[in-house]
Design a protein around this motif. Structure first.
Motif, mmCIF file in Angstrom:
data_model
loop_
_atom_site.group_PDB
_atom_site.id
_atom_site.type_symbol
_atom_site.label_atom_id
_atom_site.label_comp_id
_atom_site.label_asym_id
_atom_site.label_seq_id
_atom_site.Cartn_x
_atom_site.Cartn_y
_atom_site.Cartn_z
ATOM 1 N N ARG A 75 0.804 -1.215 0.000
ATOM 2 C CA ARG A 75 0.000 0.000 0.000
ATOM 3 C C ARG A 75 0.844 1.275 0.000
ATOM 4 O O ARG A 75 0.423 2.296 -0.558
ATOM 5 C CB ARG A 75 -0.951 -0.007 1.204
ATOM 6 N N ARG A 76 2.017 1.218 0.568
ATOM 7 C CA ARG A 76 2.854 2.421 0.649
ATOM 8 C C ARG A 76 3.583 2.713 -0.658
ATOM 9 O O ARG A 76 3.788 3.877 -1.020
ATOM 10 C CB ARG A 76 3.855 2.267 1.790
ATOM 11 N N TYR A 77 3.967 1.652 -1.376
ATOM 12 C CA TYR A 77 4.834 1.830 -2.535
ATOM 13 C C TYR A 77 4.195 1.379 -3.840
ATOM 14 O O TYR A 77 4.898 1.060 -4.794
ATOM 15 C CB TYR A 77 6.151 1.076 -2.312
ATOM 16 N N ASP A 78 2.880 1.387 -3.922
ATOM 17 C CA ASP A 78 2.213 1.064 -5.178
ATOM 18 C C ASP A 78 2.701 2.007 -6.275
ATOM 19 O O ASP A 78 2.831 3.215 -6.040
ATOM 20 C CB ASP A 78 0.696 1.196 -5.008
ATOM 21 N N PRO A 79 3.006 1.485 -7.481
ATOM 22 C CA PRO A 79 3.535 2.350 -8.552
ATOM 23 C C PRO A 79 2.634 3.519 -8.916
ATOM 24 O O PRO A 79 3.116 4.558 -9.397
ATOM 25 C CB PRO A 79 3.678 1.375 -9.730
ATOM 26 N N SER A 80 1.323 3.376 -8.688
ATOM 27 C CA SER A 80 0.406 4.472 -9.007
ATOM 28 C C SER A 80 0.338 5.511 -7.902
ATOM 29 O O SER A 80 -0.326 6.545 -8.044
ATOM 30 C CB SER A 80 -0.991 3.924 -9.278
ATOM 31 N N GLY A 81 1.007 5.242 -6.779
ATOM 32 C CA GLY A 81 0.995 6.150 -5.645
ATOM 33 C C GLY A 81 0.462 5.454 -4.413
ATOM 34 O O GLY A 81 -0.176 4.399 -4.508
ATOM 35 N N LEU A 83 -1.669 4.068 -1.458
ATOM 36 C CA LEU A 83 -3.092 3.781 -1.344
ATOM 37 C C LEU A 83 -3.620 4.311 -0.012
ATOM 38 O O LEU A 83 -2.865 4.472 0.948
ATOM 39 C CB LEU A 83 -3.322 2.279 -1.453
ATOM 40 N N PRO A 84 -4.909 4.590 0.074
ATOM 41 C CA PRO A 84 -5.464 5.149 1.318
ATOM 42 C C PRO A 84 -5.281 4.194 2.495
ATOM 43 O O PRO A 84 -5.235 2.976 2.312
ATOM 44 C CB PRO A 84 -6.946 5.345 0.986
ATOM 45 N N PRO A 85 -5.205 4.738 3.700
ATOM 46 C CA PRO A 85 -5.094 3.871 4.884
ATOM 47 C C PRO A 85 -6.292 2.929 5.016
ATOM 48 O O PRO A 85 -7.423 3.294 4.698
ATOM 49 C CB PRO A 85 -5.039 4.865 6.045
ATOM 50 N N VAL A 86 -6.019 1.738 5.484
ATOM 51 C CA VAL A 86 -7.050 0.721 5.694
ATOM 52 C C VAL A 86 -7.404 0.683 7.180
ATOM 53 O O VAL A 86 -6.504 0.646 8.032
ATOM 54 C CB VAL A 86 -6.540 -0.668 5.262
ATOM 55 N N PRO A 87 -8.688 0.681 7.524
ATOM 56 C CA PRO A 87 -9.064 0.501 8.935
ATOM 57 C C PRO A 87 -8.656 -0.885 9.434
ATOM 58 O O PRO A 87 -8.915 -1.893 8.773
ATOM 59 C CB PRO A 87 -10.589 0.656 8.928
ATOM 60 N N GLN A 104 13.091 -1.850 12.077
ATOM 61 C CA GLN A 104 13.800 -1.682 13.348
ATOM 62 C C GLN A 104 13.683 -0.255 13.876
ATOM 63 O O GLN A 104 13.912 -0.009 15.055
ATOM 64 C CB GLN A 104 15.277 -2.037 13.170
ATOM 65 N N GLU A 105 13.339 0.645 13.012
ATOM 66 C CA GLU A 105 13.238 2.049 13.412
ATOM 67 C C GLU A 105 11.909 2.371 14.081
ATOM 68 O O GLU A 105 11.688 3.507 14.503
ATOM 69 C CB GLU A 105 13.412 2.953 12.179
ATOM 70 N N ASN A 106 10.998 1.380 14.158
ATOM 71 C CA ASN A 106 9.673 1.603 14.750
ATOM 72 C C ASN A 106 8.968 2.795 14.124
ATOM 73 O O ASN A 106 8.344 3.604 14.811
ATOM 74 C CB ASN A 106 9.774 1.792 16.267
ATOM 75 N N GLU A 107 9.066 2.887 12.814
ATOM 76 C CA GLU A 107 8.450 4.005 12.112
ATOM 77 C C GLU A 107 6.929 3.903 12.143
ATOM 78 O O GLU A 107 6.357 2.821 12.259
ATOM 79 C CB GLU A 107 8.939 4.056 10.666
ATOM 80 N N SER A 108 6.271 5.035 12.030
ATOM 81 C CA SER A 108 4.815 5.063 12.026
ATOM 82 C C SER A 108 4.277 4.338 10.792
ATOM 83 O O SER A 108 4.841 4.426 9.696
ATOM 84 C CB SER A 108 4.326 6.519 12.032
ATOM 85 N N VAL A 109 3.170 3.640 10.975
ATOM 86 C CA VAL A 109 2.488 3.021 9.847
ATOM 87 C C VAL A 109 1.105 3.647 9.659
ATOM 88 O O VAL A 109 0.219 3.059 9.034
ATOM 89 C CB VAL A 109 2.380 1.490 10.037
ATOM 90 N N ASP A 110 0.941 4.855 10.165
ATOM 91 C CA ASP A 110 -0.355 5.532 10.075
ATOM 92 C C ASP A 110 -0.730 5.888 8.647
ATOM 93 O O ASP A 110 -1.899 6.170 8.363
ATOM 94 C CB ASP A 110 -0.349 6.805 10.926
ATOM 95 N N ASP A 111 0.238 5.914 7.750
ATOM 96 C CA ASP A 111 -0.074 6.168 6.345
ATOM 97 C C ASP A 111 -0.709 4.949 5.680
ATOM 98 O O ASP A 111 -1.320 5.069 4.615
ATOM 99 C CB ASP A 111 1.184 6.572 5.578
ATOM 100 N N VAL A 112 -0.565 3.792 6.315
ATOM 101 C CA VAL A 112 -1.072 2.545 5.746
ATOM 102 C C VAL A 112 -2.315 2.055 6.481
ATOM 103 O O VAL A 112 -3.252 1.549 5.855
ATOM 104 C CB VAL A 112 0.026 1.457 5.788
ATOM 105 N N TYR A 113 -2.329 2.205 7.796
ATOM 106 C CA TYR A 113 -3.410 1.674 8.616
ATOM 107 C C TYR A 113 -3.973 2.742 9.556
ATOM 108 O O TYR A 113 -3.228 3.554 10.100
ATOM 109 C CB TYR A 113 -2.912 0.516 9.486
ATOM 110 N N THR A 114 -5.282 2.687 9.756
ATOM 111 C CA THR A 114 -5.940 3.444 10.814
ATOM 112 C C THR A 114 -6.442 2.430 11.835
ATOM 113 O O THR A 114 -7.275 1.572 11.507
ATOM 114 C CB THR A 114 -7.117 4.263 10.269
#
Length: 248
Positions: A75-81, A83-87, A104-114
């Motif tokens: 969802r983050r790296y789709d070639p078309s851009g 994708l919206p976050p999934v609940p 390992q960086e414990n980065e936020s995944v809020d761009d992918v999931y709500t």
């Protein structure tokens, strides 16, 4: 309402199946229930992996949620851009669990999931009425009841015998129930069901059809589990397979 089995192997992927993942569809809405190890492959085989509308993670053991980490890339790296976050409806801590497994960086995944924290109760997801309750497993785990159009699908997730499971399954048309252990064996308590216990739960809950899942092929005899379930439940019993579809 349609159920498609994406993965049904218990505890770790088997030679013929990914771990637990079940696609439930109605009115064009696609709900993914669990997202276990290896199931992203099956999702691509039986559906459009970009079209998931919501996800329920019943608990945070790897065999029920680990491919939610891999799905971040989809969802983050789709070639078309992006994708919206999934609940995602899951036990508290799911965001941190998925993030730490992905990076390992414990980065936020809020761009992918709500994320929405599960707790016992009833609520809507798309066209479905969902009821969840805590079941008997070592970590916070929820059984699920899904209703649509007067039909009911119940899913045990991972559990030992308990009253909430019977309430969730009461009168269900389909009861998707784990059966990980052999009857008569020295099984660890408070962890999983045997085939006989799955059959007993189906009888007590007066379900229409019992679908056995979460078997561990390397450890148990499928025939023994089925025989025990059939002895305890007079209705139809079968072991689910990847790609199997059931219309309610």
């Amino acid at each position: 309402m349609r159920l498609t089995v994406l993965g049904c192997a218990g505890s770790f992927p088997g030679p013929e199946s990914a771990c637990s993942a079940y696609l439930v569809e109605a009115e064009g809405f696609r709900l993914l229930v669990d997202f276990g190890s290896g199931s992203l492959s099956a999702l691509q085989r039986y559906s459009d992996m970009n079209s998931i509308d919501a996800i329920i993670l019943t608990h945070l053991h790897c065999d029920h949620m680990l491919d939610a980490c891999t799905y971040i890339v989809v969802r983050r790296y789709d070639p078309s851009g992006p994708l919206p976050p999934v609940p995602v409806y899951a036990p508290l801590g799911a965001a941190e669990r998925i993030s730490s497994a992905y990076s390992q960086e414990n980065e936020s995944v809020d761009d992918v999931y709500t994320f929405y924290g599960l707790q016992p109760g009833t609520f809507p997801i798309g066209p479905f009425t969902i009821t969840v309750d805590r079941v008997n497993h070592p970590i916070e785990t929820y059984g699920v009841r899904i209703e649509h159009g007067g039909r009911v699908l119940a899913y045990s997730s991972d559990t030992a015998p308990c009253e909430p499971l019977l309430r969730l399954a009461a009168g269900a048309d389909l009861f998707l129930c784990e059966a990980s252990y052999l009857d008569g064996a020295d099984n660890p308590p408070g962890l999983h069901l045997t085939g006989g216990e799955a059959g007993e739960a189906a009888t007590k809950a007066d379900v229409g059809r019992l679908l056995l899942t979460h078997l561990v092929p390397a450890w148990v005899s499928e025939a023994s589990i089925v025989d025990a379930a059939v002895a305890a439940f007079a209705g139809p019993v079968e072991v689910v397979r990847p790609g199997a579809r059931y219309d309610l």
